[in-house]
Write a protein that holds these residues in place. Sequence first.
Motif, PDB file in Angstrom:
ATOM      1  N   PHE A 108      10.898   0.162 -12.824  1.00  0.00           N
ATOM      2  CA  PHE A 108      11.150   1.594 -12.895  1.00  0.00           C
ATOM      3  C   PHE A 108      12.226   1.937 -11.863  1.00  0.00           C
ATOM      4  O   PHE A 108      12.056   1.681 -10.672  1.00  0.00           O
ATOM      5  N   GLY A 144      13.921   4.345 -16.968  1.00  0.00           N
ATOM      6  CA  GLY A 144      14.438   5.433 -16.144  1.00  0.00           C
ATOM      7  C   GLY A 144      15.886   5.292 -15.729  1.00  0.00           C
ATOM      8  O   GLY A 144      16.402   6.118 -14.968  1.00  0.00           O
ATOM      9  N   ALA A 187       5.003   9.130 -23.315  1.00  0.00           N
ATOM     10  CA  ALA A 187       4.573   8.053 -22.425  1.00  0.00           C
ATOM     11  C   ALA A 187       3.930   6.930 -23.232  1.00  0.00           C
ATOM     12  O   ALA A 187       4.110   5.743 -22.920  1.00  0.00           O
ATOM     13  N   PHE A 231       8.520  -0.649  -8.625  1.00  0.00           N
ATOM     14  CA  PHE A 231       8.727   0.793  -8.824  1.00  0.00           C
ATOM     15  C   PHE A 231       9.593   1.351  -7.692  1.00  0.00           C
ATOM     16  O   PHE A 231       9.139   1.508  -6.564  1.00  0.00           O
ATOM     17  N   CYS A 242      13.327   6.344  -9.474  1.00  0.00           N
ATOM     18  CA  CYS A 242      13.103   6.517 -10.909  1.00  0.00           C
ATOM     19  C   CYS A 242      12.729   7.967 -11.198  1.00  0.00           C
ATOM     20  O   CYS A 242      13.092   8.525 -12.230  1.00  0.00           O
ATOM     21  N   LEU A 243      12.013   8.573 -10.246  1.00  0.00           N
ATOM     22  CA  LEU A 243      11.638   9.971 -10.390  1.00  0.00           C
ATOM     23  C   LEU A 243      12.848  10.871 -10.144  1.00  0.00           C
ATOM     24  O   LEU A 243      13.733  10.542  -9.346  1.00  0.00           O
ATOM     25  N   LEU A 284      12.578  10.880 -14.263  1.00  0.00           N
ATOM     26  CA  LEU A 284      11.242  11.136 -14.796  1.00  0.00           C
ATOM     27  C   LEU A 284      10.491  12.102 -13.897  1.00  0.00           C
ATOM     28  O   LEU A 284      10.755  12.194 -12.705  1.00  0.00           O
ATOM     29  N   THR A 326       6.813  13.070 -12.102  1.00  0.00           N
ATOM     30  CA  THR A 326       5.688  12.273 -11.632  1.00  0.00           C
ATOM     31  C   THR A 326       4.616  12.185 -12.712  1.00  0.00           C
ATOM     32  O   THR A 326       3.962  11.142 -12.861  1.00  0.00           O
ATOM     33  N   LYS A 336       4.937  12.028 -15.975  1.00  0.00           N
ATOM     34  CA  LYS A 336       5.236  11.013 -16.987  1.00  0.00           C
ATOM     35  C   LYS A 336       5.105   9.606 -16.417  1.00  0.00           C
ATOM     36  O   LYS A 336       4.582   8.697 -17.081  1.00  0.00           O
ATOM     37  N   ALA A 337       5.575   9.419 -15.192  1.00  0.00           N
ATOM     38  CA  ALA A 337       5.460   8.090 -14.585  1.00  0.00           C
ATOM     39  C   ALA A 337       4.006   7.668 -14.455  1.00  0.00           C
ATOM     40  O   ALA A 337       3.645   6.521 -14.755  1.00  0.00           O
ATOM     41  N   ILE A 397       2.042   4.390 -16.167  1.00  0.00           N
ATOM     42  CA  ILE A 397       1.303   3.398 -15.379  1.00  0.00           C
ATOM     43  C   ILE A 397      -0.142   3.302 -15.862  1.00  0.00           C
ATOM     44  O   ILE A 397      -0.683   2.199 -16.019  1.00  0.00           O
ATOM     45  N   ILE A 445       1.192   6.672  -6.719  1.00  0.00           N
ATOM     46  CA  ILE A 445       1.547   5.555  -7.593  1.00  0.00           C
ATOM     47  C   ILE A 445       0.830   4.280  -7.142  1.00  0.00           C
ATOM     48  O   ILE A 445       0.309   3.517  -7.972  1.00  0.00           O
TER      49      ILE A 445
END
Length: 312
Positions: free
Chosen positions: A150, A187, A212, A232, A236-237, A253, A255, A257-258, A262, A295
């Motif tokens: 990611f 991402g 997702a 990660f 990516c965010l 992305l 948070t 969606k991430a 996951i 995460i």
Amino acid sequence: MAKNKLIGDPTIISMYANQFSFLARPLTRDMTQGFDAAIVGLPFDLATTGRAGTRSGPNAVRQASGNLGWEGRRWPWPFDAFKYLKVADYGDLDFIPGNPDDLNREIEHHAEKIITSGTRMLSIGGDHYVALPLIRAHFKHYGKMALVHFDAHTDTYPNDTEIDHGSMFYHAPKQGLIDPEHSIQVGIRTEYRPEDHAFEVIDAAQANDISADDIVASIIKRVGDLPVYLSFDIDCLDPAYAPGTGTPVVGGLTTDKALKIIRGLTDVNIVGFDLVEVNPAYDHADITALAGATIVLEFLYLLAHQKHQLSL
């Protein structure tokens, strides 16, 4: 007198005092105690090309984890991960400042100790370079792995020098550590040429337009039965959700969606995990550190899910 529940109850931790380890887990390097997972800090940013400061990322994530400890089980999981997992905080690895070779040796030494004990290693960086020696260490135990990555950047940029947080996934396939034909990146939103590498890419525009569940299905299809290393990068965010990073790129992305992606990886054989590029010097209200801590906790729930299923 009513019993003070903070005394002797490790499931209830302070959000602001004595926060020395991730979620107040035992701070130890004794891997003979049957731990399922060990959190390891890698305070390294010598390979940074943008804004320095990720050496402070591990402690920022640990401090932010205090905001998660009072919740009990993590929503929306139907169980408490720590009823099924025994987790330690291994502390930060120490190395000679300015000497990446020493970092590589330290990672290899401690990773071998952790992994051979049957414990999963969860690493908090630090800049993204740390993923390369981590993958080398995991390769010795698991063999060639698939990579689930990611990031806003592919990190496949050709560079004769390894010490660069944008070239790890250029070197890793060349060293036979990961199989690019079974690896996938999510991402990406900086320039890349598909002909330069064999990774499947779900860029940020695509990732934001599809569900997702669709992304999870693509990941599962891509990795197949290989052991998986998950890396990660917090950038990516989108910077709205992770401003505290060295190379922020808009259009990333959320948070939400991430985390949904996951959570969907319960059936993937993830053998190693790193969270990197948290840079508290550019963070606001601990937004990025809290995202990183969450995460890491979600990954712990992936590990706990397997034991939870066996108990049903």
